[in-house]
Design an enzyme around this catalytic site. Sequence first.
Site, PDB file in Angstrom:
ATOM      1  N   ASP A  67       5.575  17.774 -11.556  1.00 44.85           N
ATOM      2  CA  ASP A  67       5.506  17.223 -10.203  1.00 44.85           C
ATOM      3  C   ASP A  67       5.724  18.283  -9.129  1.00 44.85           C
ATOM      4  O   ASP A  67       6.154  19.411  -9.419  1.00 44.85           O
ATOM      5  CB  ASP A  67       6.534  16.084 -10.044  1.00 44.85           C
ATOM      6  CG  ASP A  67       7.857  16.368 -10.742  1.00 44.85           C
ATOM      7  OD1 ASP A  67       8.202  17.546 -10.916  1.00 44.85           O
ATOM      8  OD2 ASP A  67       8.535  15.408 -11.132  1.00 44.85           O
ATOM      9  N   ASN A 136      18.057   6.499 -12.134  1.00 46.14           N
ATOM     10  CA  ASN A 136      17.353   5.209 -12.104  1.00 46.14           C
ATOM     11  C   ASN A 136      16.294   5.111 -13.207  1.00 46.14           C
ATOM     12  O   ASN A 136      15.485   4.200 -13.211  1.00 46.14           O
ATOM     13  CB  ASN A 136      16.703   4.985 -10.731  1.00 46.14           C
ATOM     14  CG  ASN A 136      15.620   6.022 -10.415  1.00 46.14           C
ATOM     15  OD1 ASN A 136      15.307   6.883 -11.244  1.00 46.14           O
ATOM     16  ND2 ASN A 136      15.034   5.937  -9.227  1.00 46.14           N
ATOM     17  N   HIS A 138      13.880   7.339 -13.829  1.00 48.29           N
ATOM     18  CA  HIS A 138      12.570   7.950 -13.591  1.00 48.29           C
ATOM     19  C   HIS A 138      12.330   9.129 -14.529  1.00 48.29           C
ATOM     20  O   HIS A 138      13.262   9.813 -14.939  1.00 48.29           O
ATOM     21  CB  HIS A 138      12.338   8.312 -12.112  1.00 48.29           C
ATOM     22  CG  HIS A 138      13.079   9.500 -11.592  1.00 48.29           C
ATOM     23  ND1 HIS A 138      13.534   9.589 -10.288  1.00 48.29           N
ATOM     24  CD2 HIS A 138      13.446  10.682 -12.160  1.00 48.29           C
ATOM     25  CE1 HIS A 138      14.121  10.745 -10.107  1.00 48.29           C
ATOM     26  NE2 HIS A 138      14.087  11.432 -11.220  1.00 48.29           N
ATOM     27  N   GLU A 143       8.952   6.471 -10.342  1.00 48.56           N
ATOM     28  CA  GLU A 143      10.111   5.650  -9.992  1.00 48.56           C
ATOM     29  C   GLU A 143       9.977   4.259 -10.629  1.00 48.56           C
ATOM     30  O   GLU A 143       8.886   3.875 -11.056  1.00 48.56           O
ATOM     31  CB  GLU A 143      10.203   5.530  -8.460  1.00 48.56           C
ATOM     32  CG  GLU A 143      10.319   6.867  -7.714  1.00 48.56           C
ATOM     33  CD  GLU A 143      11.692   7.541  -7.836  1.00 48.56           C
ATOM     34  OE1 GLU A 143      12.448   7.234  -8.789  1.00 48.56           O
ATOM     35  OE2 GLU A 143      11.995   8.396  -6.979  1.00 48.56           O
TER      36      GLU A 143
END
Length: 241
Positions: A67, A136, A138, A143
Amino acid sequence: MKLIQTFDYAELSQQAAEQIISRIKRKPSLNLGLATGSTPTGLYQELIKDHQQNKTSYKQINTFNLDEYIGIPKKDSHSYHYFMCEKLFKHIDIPLDQTHIPDGTARLLDEECTRYEQFIQEHGGIDLQILGIGQNGHIGFNEPGTSFDSRTHIIDLAESTRKANSRFFASVDDVPLQAITMGIASIMDSKEIFLLVSGHAKAEALARLINGDVSEDFPASVLKKHPNVSIFADKEATALL
Ligand code: F6R
């Protein structure tokens, strides 16, 4: 999923590095998927040390990063281009034109996503992908709620991710709102995956991954459907298992 428990972060980094080096020995032209963030930095230091001491060569390797932030120039110290150069590329013998990271400054971002996805496939796909995990759940910057069918795409970063990553910026307001990330399906195409999990802050996420359901609400859970995943986790990260 195979769980490799280590005593601490140093051992986690060493063990992951040893395994990567063995894959490179087996296939000197390995296509290696890379991650940024705090977790893999110890691993990168181990790879550099080994390159200096044992001369493991990266001349035939291609790397593909997961990313990049949107809108941060490559030369800016906050970009993942800069991070990868500083933490790994400039210390090993990889030709820079064999290191690939999505271009978060492309004028046509949708086309950049398609180009990156096709580019990986044209190179024969990723042999080994290194992943970290967000609190979380990811992976990459996929996400919660991201489709398991997603390919390289633009994502709005979760507020919790921007807060977590604000430690690299002057303030949370400076953290970009969006990123380009390989999709979940792109990651799942990798032949092999190493997930690195370190520290108390990741213990809940690891417990949910191991004990919870497979759901798009918790992106890392998709890894349960992959045939060749190794999780390297230190004692602090495994505290809730
Ligand atoms: C980074 C990436 C992210 C990180 C994750 C964990 O390229 O794709 O998924 O792996 O946010 O980050 P750290 O290691 O900083 O806790």
